[in-house]
Design a protein around this motif. Structure first.
Motif, PDB file in Angstrom:
ATOM      1  N   ARG A  46     -23.444 -40.474   5.202  1.00 29.14           N
ATOM      2  CA  ARG A  46     -23.342 -39.145   5.791  1.00 29.14           C
ATOM      3  C   ARG A  46     -22.623 -38.165   4.866  1.00 29.14           C
ATOM      4  O   ARG A  46     -22.038 -37.184   5.308  1.00 29.14           O
ATOM      5  CB  ARG A  46     -22.629 -39.242   7.143  1.00 29.14           C
ATOM      6  CG  ARG A  46     -23.414 -40.085   8.151  1.00 29.14           C
ATOM      7  CD  ARG A  46     -22.632 -40.442   9.393  1.00 29.14           C
ATOM      8  NE  ARG A  46     -23.443 -41.302  10.261  1.00 29.14           N
ATOM      9  CZ  ARG A  46     -22.960 -42.028  11.264  1.00 29.14           C
ATOM     10  NH1 ARG A  46     -21.658 -41.993  11.547  1.00 29.14           N
ATOM     11  NH2 ARG A  46     -23.761 -42.790  11.990  1.00 29.14           N
ATOM     12  N   ASN A  71     -28.256 -37.736  11.616  1.00 28.94           N
ATOM     13  CA  ASN A  71     -27.100 -38.637  11.599  1.00 28.94           C
ATOM     14  C   ASN A  71     -27.558 -40.008  11.093  1.00 28.94           C
ATOM     15  O   ASN A  71     -27.979 -40.863  11.880  1.00 28.94           O
ATOM     16  CB  ASN A  71     -26.489 -38.769  12.993  1.00 28.94           C
ATOM     17  CG  ASN A  71     -25.059 -39.281  12.946  1.00 28.94           C
ATOM     18  OD1 ASN A  71     -24.238 -38.771  12.194  1.00 28.94           O
ATOM     19  ND2 ASN A  71     -24.755 -40.279  13.753  1.00 28.94           N
ATOM     20  N   HIS A  73     -28.000 -43.785  10.169  1.00 33.84           N
ATOM     21  CA  HIS A  73     -27.383 -44.947  10.805  1.00 33.84           C
ATOM     22  C   HIS A  73     -27.807 -46.267  10.193  1.00 33.84           C
ATOM     23  O   HIS A  73     -26.946 -47.059   9.814  1.00 33.84           O
ATOM     24  CB  HIS A  73     -27.666 -44.964  12.310  1.00 33.84           C
ATOM     25  CG  HIS A  73     -26.802 -45.941  13.039  1.00 33.84           C
ATOM     26  ND1 HIS A  73     -27.107 -47.274  13.143  1.00 33.84           N
ATOM     27  CD2 HIS A  73     -25.614 -45.776  13.690  1.00 33.84           C
ATOM     28  CE1 HIS A  73     -26.149 -47.896  13.817  1.00 33.84           C
ATOM     29  NE2 HIS A  73     -25.235 -47.007  14.154  1.00 33.84           N
ATOM     30  N   ASP A  87     -32.332 -42.965  12.295  1.00 31.70           N
ATOM     31  CA  ASP A  87     -31.472 -41.808  12.512  1.00 31.70           C
ATOM     32  C   ASP A  87     -31.145 -41.739  13.997  1.00 31.70           C
ATOM     33  O   ASP A  87     -32.022 -41.478  14.818  1.00 31.70           O
ATOM     34  CB  ASP A  87     -32.213 -40.553  12.060  1.00 31.70           C
ATOM     35  CG  ASP A  87     -31.365 -39.294  12.085  1.00 31.70           C
ATOM     36  OD1 ASP A  87     -30.413 -39.224  12.890  1.00 31.70           O
ATOM     37  OD2 ASP A  87     -31.680 -38.371  11.310  1.00 31.70           O
ATOM     38  N   GLY A  89     -29.239 -39.598  15.350  1.00 39.02           N
ATOM     39  CA  GLY A  89     -28.998 -38.228  15.771  1.00 39.02           C
ATOM     40  C   GLY A  89     -30.242 -37.549  16.306  1.00 39.02           C
ATOM     41  O   GLY A  89     -30.176 -36.783  17.266  1.00 39.02           O
TER      42      GLY A  89
END
Length: 318
Positions: A46, A71, A73, A87, A89
Motif C-alpha cells: 500500500r 486497497n 490485499h 483488492d 477495497g
C-alpha cells in the motif's frame, strides 16, 4: 544475523526490511508476497508502487499497478506465471501478466451484502488449482465463504458460513491448493487451518495455532511443506507472553508441526515479527514474510509509523 527455528528448519534473518528500495519506493504496508518460478519476488503493498518485483537479492526489477487498486490485499502466482491480485477495497480479483498488463477480472461490481454468501464482500486471497485451472477465492472479511470458479471465471460453487465448527469460518483469510486438489484455508480468527476437498467437503483441521493469517506451500518437491504466518493471539495485558505469535510455523501436509520460527511477542529486534500477513517460499527454501505494520504500538499521541514490512528468512543448510 539472528537464527530462528529448530532442528532441520533453522533460518537466519537480520530483522530489517528486506529489499533494496529506492528513494521513491516505500511499502507502507506489505500485505502479500508471492514468488514465481524464477524466484522473482512480487510484493503487493500500500505504498508508492502497489506491486514491486524483486530478484532474490532484493534488487527492484519492475513496479506496476499505479492507480489501479483501492486497497491491496492478496497476491498469488498461477501455474502459467500469471499474477492474481485481490483488492478488498473495491471487492475485485484481477489477473495480470508478470509485467502488470491486465488480463481479466472477477468483479462483484459492488459489494455483496455482508454475510450474504454471495461474491464478494472484502475478499482476501486467491489460489489456482494447477491441475484444473479452477480458482478458489477466500471471501473473508465481511463474508465467510470460499468461492470456486472455473478458468473462464464462471462461478461453480461456494461453501462456508460464519461460526467455529467444521466448515465454518471466522475470517477466511488465505487459501492454497496442493497438487492433489486439497484446499487449505487459513481460518484466522478461529486460530486454525481447515482442509477441504476440491468440492468443499471438510476433510480435517489443524488446531493449536495462533491467528493464522498467511499460508503457502513449497514450490518444489514430491511432499511439499506448508508454511504459516501467524498473528499474536495474546491480549493487551499479556504482550510479553511467549509462544503466542507472531511467528512462522513449518508443517507437513498431514498437519504435523516441524518447527516454530519465532517465539517472542512483537518487537523491532531481529528475530521478532509484527504481523505476518503474507508468506511465500522460493526454490531454495527461503521464506519471505510480508507484514502489515503501519501502526501505532506506542502512545496514542505518537504518529503512525512504519515498523517493518518485509523479512527474508534464509534457510541454513548443513
Amino acid at each position: 544475523m539472528v537464527e530462528l527455528g529448530s532442528g532441520d528448519y533453522v533460518y537466519e534473518t537480520t530483522g530489517e526490511d528486506w529489499g533494496n528500495l529506492q528513494d521513491d519506493a516505500t511499502y507502507k504496508e506489505a500485505t502479500a508476497v508471492a514468488v514465481d518460478a524464477h524466484d522473482n519476488v512480487f510484493v503487493f503493498n500500500r505504498g508508492t508502487h502497489p506491486m514491486i518485483v524483486f530478484n532474490a537479492d532484493g534488487d527492484i526489477l519492475d513496479t506496476w499497478g499505479h492507480g489501479v487498486f483501492a486497497n491491496p490485499h492478496g497476491v498469488s502466482i498461477g501455474p502459467d506465471g500469471s499474477v492474481y491480485c485481490v483488492d478488498n477495497g473495491d471487492h475485485t480479483v484481477r489477473k495480470f501478466t508478470p509485467k502488470g498488463v491486465l488480463m481479466a477480472e472477477l468483479k462483484a461490481g459492488h459489494p455483496a451484502p455482508a454475510m450474504s454468501g454471495d461474491p464478494f464482500n472484502r475478499p482476501c486471497h486467491l489460489a489456482v488449482d494447477k491441475n484444473t485451472g479452477n480458482m478458489f477465492v477466500a471471501d473473508g472479511y465481511s463474508n465467510a465463504r470460499v468461492h470456486k470458479y472455473d478458468p473462464e471465471g464462471r462461478l461453480l460453487m461456494s461453501w462456508g458460513e460464519s461460526g467455529t465448527g467444521p466448515g465454518q469460518f471466522n475470517i477466511v483469510h488465505n487459501v492454497i491448493v496442493d497438487d492433489d486438489g486439497f484446499v487449505y484455508i487459513a481460518d484466522r480468527e478461529n486460530q486454525r487451518v481447515q482442509v477441504f476437498d476440491t468440492d468443499g467437503k471438510f476433510v480435517t483441521q489443524w488446531n493449536d495455532m495462533s491467528r493464522v493469517a498467511a499460508i503457502c506451500m513449497d514450490p518444489t518437491g514430491d511432499d511439499p511443506l506448508v508454511y504459516l504466518g501467524e498473528y499474536f493471539c495474546g491480549i493487551g495485558s499479556n504482550t510479553m507472553g511467549t509462544n503466542l505469535g507472531p511467528r512462522v510455523s513449518v508443517m507437513d501436509r498431514q498437519g504435523n508441526l516441524l518447527a516454530r520460527v519465532g517465539t517472542d511477542p512483537f518487537g523491532d529486534e531481529p528475530g521478532r515479527f509484527y504481523s505476518p500477513h503474507g508468506i511465500a517460499v522460493d526454490s531454495k527454501g527461503d521464506i519471505y514474510v510480508a507484514e502489515v505494520s503501519w501502526s501505532d504500538y506506542g502512545s496514542s499521541m505518537d504518529p503512525p509509523r512504519q515498523l517493518r514490512s518485509m523479512q527474508k528468512l534464509v534457510r541454513k543448510r548443513g
